[in-house]
Design a protein around this motif. Structure first.
Motif, PDB file in Angstrom:
ATOM      1  N   GLY A   1      -4.326  -1.195  -5.812  1.00  0.00           N
ATOM      2  CA  GLY A   1      -3.970   0.217  -5.768  1.00  0.00           C
ATOM      3  C   GLY A   1      -5.181   1.138  -5.779  1.00  0.00           C
ATOM      4  O   GLY A   1      -5.045   2.352  -5.707  1.00  0.00           O
ATOM      5  N   GLU A   2      -6.383   0.567  -5.856  1.00  0.00           N
ATOM      6  CA  GLU A   2      -7.582   1.395  -5.767  1.00  0.00           C
ATOM      7  C   GLU A   2      -7.621   2.019  -4.378  1.00  0.00           C
ATOM      8  O   GLU A   2      -7.147   1.427  -3.405  1.00  0.00           O
ATOM      9  CB  GLU A   2      -8.846   0.566  -5.958  1.00  0.00           C
ATOM     10  CG  GLU A   2      -9.142   0.190  -7.380  1.00  0.00           C
ATOM     11  CD  GLU A   2     -10.501  -0.466  -7.483  1.00  0.00           C
ATOM     12  OE1 GLU A   2     -11.511   0.267  -7.504  1.00  0.00           O
ATOM     13  OE2 GLU A   2     -10.531  -1.707  -7.524  1.00  0.00           O
ATOM     14  N   TYR A   3      -8.210   3.200  -4.288  1.00  0.00           N
ATOM     15  CA  TYR A   3      -8.272   3.856  -2.986  1.00  0.00           C
ATOM     16  C   TYR A   3      -9.521   4.701  -2.870  1.00  0.00           C
ATOM     17  O   TYR A   3     -10.176   5.026  -3.869  1.00  0.00           O
ATOM     18  CB  TYR A   3      -7.027   4.712  -2.742  1.00  0.00           C
ATOM     19  CG  TYR A   3      -6.882   5.881  -3.683  1.00  0.00           C
ATOM     20  CD1 TYR A   3      -7.424   7.126  -3.363  1.00  0.00           C
ATOM     21  CD2 TYR A   3      -6.203   5.756  -4.888  1.00  0.00           C
ATOM     22  CE1 TYR A   3      -7.286   8.201  -4.229  1.00  0.00           C
ATOM     23  CE2 TYR A   3      -6.054   6.821  -5.745  1.00  0.00           C
ATOM     24  CZ  TYR A   3      -6.599   8.045  -5.415  1.00  0.00           C
ATOM     25  OH  TYR A   3      -6.473   9.112  -6.261  1.00  0.00           O
TER      26      TYR A   3
ATOM     27  N   PHE B   1       2.212   1.881  -3.482  1.00  0.00           N
ATOM     28  CA  PHE B   1       1.194   2.527  -4.324  1.00  0.00           C
ATOM     29  C   PHE B   1       1.097   4.009  -3.984  1.00  0.00           C
ATOM     30  O   PHE B   1       1.022   4.860  -4.868  1.00  0.00           O
ATOM     31  CB  PHE B   1      -0.186   1.875  -4.138  1.00  0.00           C
ATOM     32  CG  PHE B   1      -0.399   0.624  -4.931  1.00  0.00           C
ATOM     33  CD1 PHE B   1      -0.342   0.629  -6.326  1.00  0.00           C
ATOM     34  CD2 PHE B   1      -0.672  -0.574  -4.292  1.00  0.00           C
ATOM     35  CE1 PHE B   1      -0.557  -0.528  -7.052  1.00  0.00           C
ATOM     36  CE2 PHE B   1      -0.891  -1.737  -5.011  1.00  0.00           C
ATOM     37  CZ  PHE B   1      -0.836  -1.713  -6.403  1.00  0.00           C
ATOM     38  N   TYR B   2       1.101   4.316  -2.685  1.00  0.00           N
ATOM     39  CA  TYR B   2       0.974   5.699  -2.249  1.00  0.00           C
ATOM     40  C   TYR B   2       2.141   6.547  -2.747  1.00  0.00           C
ATOM     41  O   TYR B   2       1.948   7.622  -3.305  1.00  0.00           O
ATOM     42  CB  TYR B   2       0.885   5.754  -0.717  1.00  0.00           C
ATOM     43  CG  TYR B   2       0.470   7.106  -0.189  1.00  0.00           C
ATOM     44  CD1 TYR B   2      -0.857   7.501  -0.201  1.00  0.00           C
ATOM     45  CD2 TYR B   2       1.418   7.990   0.327  1.00  0.00           C
ATOM     46  CE1 TYR B   2      -1.242   8.742   0.278  1.00  0.00           C
ATOM     47  CE2 TYR B   2       1.043   9.226   0.819  1.00  0.00           C
ATOM     48  CZ  TYR B   2      -0.288   9.593   0.786  1.00  0.00           C
ATOM     49  OH  TYR B   2      -0.663  10.835   1.262  1.00  0.00           O
TER      50      TYR B   2
ATOM     51  N   ILE C   1      -0.145   7.833  -5.902  1.00  0.00           N
ATOM     52  CA  ILE C   1      -1.325   8.319  -5.185  1.00  0.00           C
ATOM     53  C   ILE C   1      -1.020   9.615  -4.448  1.00  0.00           C
ATOM     54  O   ILE C   1      -1.817  10.553  -4.466  1.00  0.00           O
ATOM     55  CB  ILE C   1      -1.864   7.244  -4.213  1.00  0.00           C
ATOM     56  CG1 ILE C   1      -2.352   6.015  -4.987  1.00  0.00           C
ATOM     57  CG2 ILE C   1      -2.977   7.815  -3.347  1.00  0.00           C
ATOM     58  CD1 ILE C   1      -2.760   4.843  -4.104  1.00  0.00           C
TER      59      ILE C   1
ATOM     60  N   ALA D   1       0.830  -1.204   0.000  1.00  0.00           N
ATOM     61  CA  ALA D   1       0.000   0.000   0.000  1.00  0.00           C
ATOM     62  C   ALA D   1       0.867   1.257   0.000  1.00  0.00           C
ATOM     63  O   ALA D   1       0.588   2.216  -0.723  1.00  0.00           O
ATOM     64  CB  ALA D   1      -0.939  -0.008   1.200  1.00  0.00           C
TER      65      ALA D   1
ATOM     66  N   ILE E   1      -6.369   2.134   1.040  1.00  0.00           N
ATOM     67  CA  ILE E   1      -5.761   1.637  -0.194  1.00  0.00           C
ATOM     68  C   ILE E   1      -5.892   0.119  -0.246  1.00  0.00           C
ATOM     69  O   ILE E   1      -5.562  -0.569   0.714  1.00  0.00           O
ATOM     70  CB  ILE E   1      -4.274   2.020  -0.273  1.00  0.00           C
ATOM     71  CG1 ILE E   1      -4.112   3.537  -0.181  1.00  0.00           C
ATOM     72  CG2 ILE E   1      -3.631   1.470  -1.552  1.00  0.00           C
ATOM     73  CD1 ILE E   1      -2.677   4.002  -0.009  1.00  0.00           C
TER      74      ILE E   1
END
Length: 91
Positions: A44-46, A18-19, A23, A15, A39
């Motif tokens: 990677g969807e948030y 991804f951030y 993101i 996570a 997240i």
């Protein structure tokens, strides 16, 4: 990738990756500072909201097996109890 067998540390690491890799640039601005981001460590969807609850529920509706990681946008600590942080954001 099957998320069911990830450790807590693996979920947090994915996570945070991804951030850091996209993101953060999209969400760290005045309107979102202090809000919670949830997240999905696999996709990677948030989602972003005041408490993280609504976003977490929406992500779980999409994928009941999702491994979610929550952090407060723009702060080092999301939740504290006494003097010790319980959840940490990206360092």
């Amino acid at each position: 990738m099957q998320a069911l067998f990830w450790t807590v540390e693996e979920v947090a690491q994915r996570a945070k990756e991804f951030y850091e890799n996209g993101i953060r640039q999209q969400v760290e601005h005045g309107d979102n500072l202090g809000k919670m981001i949830v997240i999905d460590a696999e996709t990677g969807e948030y989602g972003i909201d005041q408490s993280g609850v609504e976003s977490g529920l929406k992500l779980k509706q999409k994928n009941p097996n999702a491994r979610l990681f929550t952090m407060r946008i723009g702060y080092d600590v999301a939740v504290t109890f006494g003097h010790a942080p319980m959840l940490r954001t990206v360092e």
